[in-house]
Design an enzyme around this catalytic site. Structure first.
Site, PDB file in Angstrom:
ATOM      1  N   ASP A  52      -5.394  11.251  -2.451  1.00  9.64           N
ATOM      2  CA  ASP A  52      -5.019  12.598  -1.999  1.00  9.64           C
ATOM      3  C   ASP A  52      -4.228  13.329  -3.082  1.00  9.64           C
ATOM      4  O   ASP A  52      -4.435  14.525  -3.321  1.00  9.64           O
ATOM      5  CB  ASP A  52      -4.182  12.512  -0.719  1.00  9.64           C
ATOM      6  CG  ASP A  52      -4.989  12.005   0.465  1.00  9.64           C
ATOM      7  OD1 ASP A  52      -6.236  12.063   0.389  1.00  9.64           O
ATOM      8  OD2 ASP A  52      -4.384  11.552   1.452  1.00  9.64           O
ATOM      9  N   SER A 106      -3.855   3.278  -3.080  1.00  5.74           N
ATOM     10  CA  SER A 106      -3.768   3.695  -1.680  1.00  5.74           C
ATOM     11  C   SER A 106      -4.443   5.042  -1.481  1.00  5.74           C
ATOM     12  O   SER A 106      -4.770   5.744  -2.442  1.00  5.74           O
ATOM     13  CB  SER A 106      -2.300   3.796  -1.255  1.00  5.74           C
ATOM     14  OG  SER A 106      -1.686   4.929  -1.853  1.00  5.74           O
ATOM     15  N   LYS A 107      -4.633   5.397  -0.216  1.00  2.22           N
ATOM     16  CA  LYS A 107      -5.225   6.696   0.117  1.00  2.22           C
ATOM     17  C   LYS A 107      -4.362   7.827  -0.434  1.00  2.22           C
ATOM     18  O   LYS A 107      -4.878   8.860  -0.878  1.00  2.22           O
ATOM     19  CB  LYS A 107      -5.374   6.830   1.624  1.00  2.22           C
ATOM     20  CG  LYS A 107      -5.936   8.177   2.062  1.00  2.22           C
ATOM     21  CD  LYS A 107      -6.003   8.283   3.574  1.00  2.22           C
ATOM     22  CE  LYS A 107      -6.546   9.643   4.008  1.00  2.22           C
ATOM     23  NZ  LYS A 107      -5.694  10.764   3.596  1.00  2.22           N
ATOM     24  N   ARG A 108      -3.050   7.648  -0.395  1.00  2.00           N
ATOM     25  CA  ARG A 108      -2.142   8.692  -0.899  1.00  2.00           C
ATOM     26  C   ARG A 108      -2.398   8.983  -2.376  1.00  2.00           C
ATOM     27  O   ARG A 108      -2.260  10.116  -2.822  1.00  2.00           O
ATOM     28  CB  ARG A 108      -0.682   8.280  -0.680  1.00  2.00           C
ATOM     29  CG  ARG A 108      -0.241   8.356   0.778  1.00  2.00           C
ATOM     30  CD  ARG A 108       1.247   8.115   0.918  1.00  2.00           C
ATOM     31  NE  ARG A 108       1.602   6.771   0.473  1.00  2.00           N
ATOM     32  CZ  ARG A 108       1.546   5.696   1.253  1.00  2.00           C
ATOM     33  NH1 ARG A 108       1.125   5.805   2.490  1.00  2.00           N
ATOM     34  NH2 ARG A 108       1.895   4.506   0.797  1.00  2.00           N
TER      35      ARG A 108
END
Length: 505
Positions: free
Chosen positions: A268, A263-265
């Site tokens: 990040d 995921s994007k998380r």
């Protein structure tokens, strides 16, 4: 199958294209090219509430950057005979098939409001709108035809649901996973059409479009595998079983630790992009992209291709054409692939080393121009040759090469304490005088002359060379010291030594 291979990538324009979607598109492209087929790009924008402006253009730009060529549809040189390729522009096409299913008793109209559905979920544990419950609801199976028409004429919103018959084993032939069997009793009566916006849902639209666009193979992520039996039934209900494409459901891209979908998380949190290009939304924070992070598109393609597929050999580096030549679905894994972002950096490092020095120098020159530095291209090529082994990305070359363009203004304290002795200034003054006498300032000659001087003077070789590097670079790093002075020249070399003597005294 004797028909021409035709594949499609059909994303929803709800935001930036995830790197997992890029891999799906890449595998479709490789399969099409390997088999002399066509690659289509279709935009599935039936979920109007989630539409994000700019997302479609982002997808096209990402594919252009990566070298994934579209033969037909959005982004192609000419759209093709099956236009339009945006589902929102195909309403009239879908409506005729919705009406056909309803008229043949294979689908039905349902008026249940969100509140009524919530009430039923509260009343019945694990509620599912299906053969067991549809007779309890407000739909054309429980209402008279006159009442159905009256409610439609009054403008009441409705949906059309597929009518799934229970207790049938629905078989899906998957090119990666073999035969997958799901009993129809676990499939609910999915919504196929919404009167609120006049658009079909994904399930009907993608089946209709794949049929009309003559798609031969549907290659998509495994998250769509549970929907495949429903799609098989839709092909049957619409009378298209013989034309049904072959299915291949790709393994997921997993988090670096292997626990769950990437995921994007995760990006990040761990500091790596999960999108091909930078995404700048109208509202909210921008997201980093592989292009802006300094990755070469060839490295991204090569890296992604091996996340779920292997050639069966030890080869790791592939051009796009080599990937096309080698690709086959029978070498795609069934299990998810861990996203090793450090391996992605390593791929980019290797491509940086392998590219022509002129190409890297041109890219690095753009970095220098942004810093207000204009230099001769041959000098830049020489510098890049000396430092690129230490970099993963072009934008990292500055950290490795800044001292070639700017004399140090500070000096590493630990090195000063350890390497700059009481006798060092006098030795460096002698070195300056020696350098002034050298006419042949090639690396080979300066090394011989300086080392002979050190030997004759009985100075410590390491001590002299470490102090010399400190004066030139400001810290204990950089390529061979005689290559450094060859690039910066005699005058600058002497000036830097004198500056170090002055500042460190």
């Amino acid at each position: 199958m004797n028909k021409k291979v035709r594949v499609r990538f059909a994303p929803s324009p709800t935001g930036p294209l995830h790197i997992g979607g890029v891999r799906t598109a890449l595998y479709n492209y490789l399969f099409a090219r390997k088999n002399g087929g066509d690659m289509l790009l279709r935009i599935e924008d039936t979920d109007s509430a989630r539409f994000v402006p700019g997302a479609e253009a982002y997808i096209v730009e990402a594919f252009n950057w990566l070298g994934i060529e579209i033969d037909e549809g959005i982004g192609a040189k000419s759209e093709g005979k099956h236009a339009p390729y945006r589902q929102s522009e195909r309403k009239a096409i879908y409506r005729q098939y919705v009406d056909k299913l309803v008229s043949e008793g294979l689908a039905y109209i349902a008026f249940d409001t969100p509140a009524e559905l919530d009430a039923k979920r509260a009343e019945i544990a694990n509620f599912q709108y299906d053969a067991k419950t549809r007779n309890l609801m407000s739909n054309s199976l429980t209402l008279s035809a006159d009442e159905v028409m009256a409610r439609i004429d009054k403008g009441e919103q409705f949906v059309v649901r597929i009518k799934i018959e229970p207790n049938e084993d629905v078989k899906v032939q998957d090119l990666i996973r073999g035969e997958v069997v799901i009993n129809s009793s676990v499939i609910d009566d999915k919504v196929l059409f919404k009167s609120s916006d006049g658009l079909p849902t994904y399930h009907l639209a993608n089946v209709v479009d794949d049929y009309l666009m003559e798609i031969s193979h549907v290659i998509r992520g495994e998250e769509w595998l549970p929907s495949a039996p429903l799609h098989v039934l839709l092909y049957r209900y619409l009378g298209w079983t013989e034309a049904m494409p072959q299915f291949a459901h790709l393994p997921l891209l997993l988090k670096p630790d292997g626990n769950g979908k990437l995921s994007k998380r995760d990006g990040d949190r761990l500091g790596f992009p999960v999108f091909p290009l930078e995404w700048k939304p109208a509202v909210g924070e921008k997201s980093s992209g592989y292009r802006e992070a300094g990755y070469f598109p060839e490295a991204v393609v090569n890296f992604l291709s091996l996340l779920g597929w292997n050639s069966g050999t030890e080869q790791e580096f592939f051009t796009m054409q080599e990937l096309i030549d080698e690709f086959s679905l029978d070498r795609v894994s069934k299990s998810g692939a861990k996203f090793d972002f450090e391996k992605g950096k390593w791929f980019n490092h290797r491509y940086l080393q392998a590219k022509p020095i002129e190409e890297i120098a041109d890219l690095f020159q753009q970095v220098l121009i942004e810093k207000g530095i204009i230099e001769d291209s041959k000098k830049i090529e020489k510098i890049v040759t000396l430092v690129r082994e230490r970099a993963n990305f072009v934008n990292e070359l500055w950290a490795q090469a800044a001292f070639f363009f700017e004399a140090p203004t500070t000096y590493d304290p630990k090195t000063v304490q350890k390497r700059w002795k009481a006798e060092t200034p006098a030795q460096m003054i002698e070195l300056c005088k020696l350098l002034e006498t050298i006419e042949d300032f090639t690396p080979e000659n300066t090394e011989v002359v300086i080392k002979e001087w050190i030997t004759v003077k009985e100075y410590n070789l390491g001590g002299i060379m470490n102090a010399f590097r400190l004066a030139l670079v400001g810290e204990p790093k950089g390529p061979h010291i005689f290559d450094i002075i060859d690039v910066i020249g005699k005058e600058e070399t002497i000036n830097r030594i004198k500056m170090a003597i002055e500042k460190l005294n």
